[in-house]
Design a protein around this motif. Sequence first.
Motif, PDB file in Angstrom:
ATOM      1  N   GLU A 101     -23.642  23.531  16.924  1.00  0.00           N
ATOM      2  CA  GLU A 101     -23.911  22.098  16.869  1.00  0.00           C
ATOM      3  C   GLU A 101     -24.853  21.705  17.997  1.00  0.00           C
ATOM      4  O   GLU A 101     -24.890  22.360  19.039  1.00  0.00           O
ATOM      5  N   ASN A 111     -25.200  19.699  12.854  1.00  0.00           N
ATOM      6  CA  ASN A 111     -24.234  20.775  12.684  1.00  0.00           C
ATOM      7  C   ASN A 111     -24.856  21.808  11.743  1.00  0.00           C
ATOM      8  O   ASN A 111     -25.283  21.471  10.650  1.00  0.00           O
ATOM      9  N   GLU A 128     -22.572  14.260  18.811  1.00  0.00           N
ATOM     10  CA  GLU A 128     -22.994  15.359  17.936  1.00  0.00           C
ATOM     11  C   GLU A 128     -24.049  14.829  16.975  1.00  0.00           C
ATOM     12  O   GLU A 128     -23.795  13.878  16.246  1.00  0.00           O
TER      13      GLU A 128
HETATM   14 MG    MG Z   1     -19.528  18.771  13.080  1.00  0.00          MG
END
Ligand code: MG
Length: 468
Positions: free
Chosen positions: A173, A202, A199
Motif C-alpha cells: 500500500e 492498494n 492510505e
Molecule cells: Mg487497503
Amino acid sequence: MASLNDIRSTFLEYFRRNGHEVVPSSPLVPRNDPTLMFTNSGMVQFKNLFTGVERRDYVRATTAQKCVRAGGKHNDLDNVGYTARHHTFFEMLGNFSFGDYFKTEAIPFAWELITRDFGIDAKRLLTTVYHTDDEAFEIWKKVGVPEDRIIRIATSDNFWQMGPTGPCGPCTEIFYDHGDHIWGGPPGSAEEDGDRFIEIWNVVFMQNEQFADGSMVPLDMQSIDTGMGLERIGALLQGKHDNYDTDLMRALIEAAAHATSVDPDGPQKVHHRVIADHLRSCSFLIADGVMPSNEGRGYVLRRIMRRAMRHAHLLGAKDPLMHRLVPSLVQQMGQAYPELGRAQALITETLKLEEERFKTTLDRGLKLLDEELSGLDEGAALPGAAAFKLYDTYGFPLDLTQDALREKGRAVDTDGFDAAMAEQKAKARAAWSGSGEQADAAIWYDLVEQHGVTEFLGYDTEIAEGQV
Ligand code: MG
Ligand code: ATP
Ligand code: MG
Ligand code: MG
C-alpha cells in the motif's frame, strides 16, 4: 487546479498509454454474484479473469469503478461525516493484469504515476509490504523509497483473499503523511486509524491459491489488482487533507448549504457532509436499479436514505431536501456516468417520495427518542425495547438510531434490540402455525399492515467478497 474529473482521465490515460484496455465501470449491483451486496472494488467485474475461468482479448485493463461500502464486510457507513477519507459511495481507480505483468512492473507504474505525472512529493509517501514479501520490499527500494519508509506488516491488511478459497496473495500500500498537526500514526501502529497517514493506493499481488483443506499453492497465472480512491488522490492533488474539500464534494455540500441556508463550515458541517455523501450513494444505487424496500439491497438503500433525511431534518429542512440536490450531482458526475442523467427523473421522484413518506414518522420518532433520553441517566445506553419501538413503529433503522445517539455520546443496547426483534418474530411464527393456506395469507397481510415486513436481510447477510 485539476478537478476530480480531470484526475480520473489522467489516471485512465496513463494506463491506456501503458497498454491497458480502458473498461467502463460495472454496475453497483454485481452481475451473477448473489454473494456480494454491492460492487465494492474494481476487481469485482474481473473475478473470472483472475481465476482463469474466463478469457478476453486483453490481458491489461484499467477502470474507474463505482463502489459502495455500506453493508456486509466492508461497511464505511459509520465513518461518514467522521473521518476525512471515507464515503459510502466512491470511485476506485484501478489497473489490472490478468496473468501478464507482475510486481516488477506494477510497483514502478504506481510510483511513476503518483510521483512524476501527479507530481506528489515522494518524501511524504510511505509504503507497506506483507512481512514476508522480500521481493516487493526490494522493488520499492529500487524505485527509490528509503528502507525506513517501507513498513513490513504481518496482518491481513496486507494479505488479500478473494474468499475462504481461491486466489490470494500479499499486497502493498502507499500512504501519504499529511503532517503532524493531524492525529494519527503510521501504518501498523496503534494510532493508524487516525487521518494523518492516509492510505491512497492498494496493490494486490495474486500469486497463490488457497484450498479448503488449508493448503496454499503458487498460481500458474500471476495477476495484479489495484485500487486507489479518486477522492483521496484528488484531495492530495488539490492541496487538501479532507476528501470532502475536493471540488466535486464541495459543490454538493454547497448545494445543500444553499438549499438550507445553513453555513457549510459552521457547527452543522457534519450534516452537510453526510448529505453530500448519501446523495451520491442513493442516486447511483437508484440509477443502477436498486429501489428502497424492506429487504436486501433495497433495505440498505432505504437505511442510507433515511439517515440522510435525519441529517436534513437537523439542518432545519422542513420540506424534502435530497431530491433538490440531484441537479448538482448530475452536473458534477453526469458526463462520466451518463446513467445518472438517464435516471435523473427516477432518482428525483424516488428520493422525494421516500422523504415525504418518512417525514411524519421521522418527526414523531425523534420526539420519542428525546423523551426516552431525558428519562435516562447521563451516558446510559438507550434500552433495546425503545430502539425496537423506533424501528418497528417509526421505521427507524437501528443504525439511524445509533447515528443519532453517537452525536450525544450514547449507544444502543443492541442485545436488547435483538431480543425484542426475536420475540416479535417468534410471535409472528406462532400466529402462522396451524392455519390453512388461505388463512395464512390473511394473517400475513395483517401482520405486514401492523408491523411492516421485518424479515429483511439488510443487517446480517454475510458475504464472501472481493476487496482490494
Ligand atoms: Mg487497503
Ligand atoms: P482504509 O484502510 O482507509 O479504510 P481500505 O484498506 O479499506 O482503506 P481498500 O479496500 O484497500 O481500502 O480499497 C482500495 C482503495 O480505495 C483505498 O486505498 C482507498 O484509496 C480507497 N477507499 C477504500 N475505502 C474507501 C471509502 N470508504 N471511501 C473512499 N475511498 C475509499
Ligand atoms: Mg476500509
Ligand atoms: Mg486499509
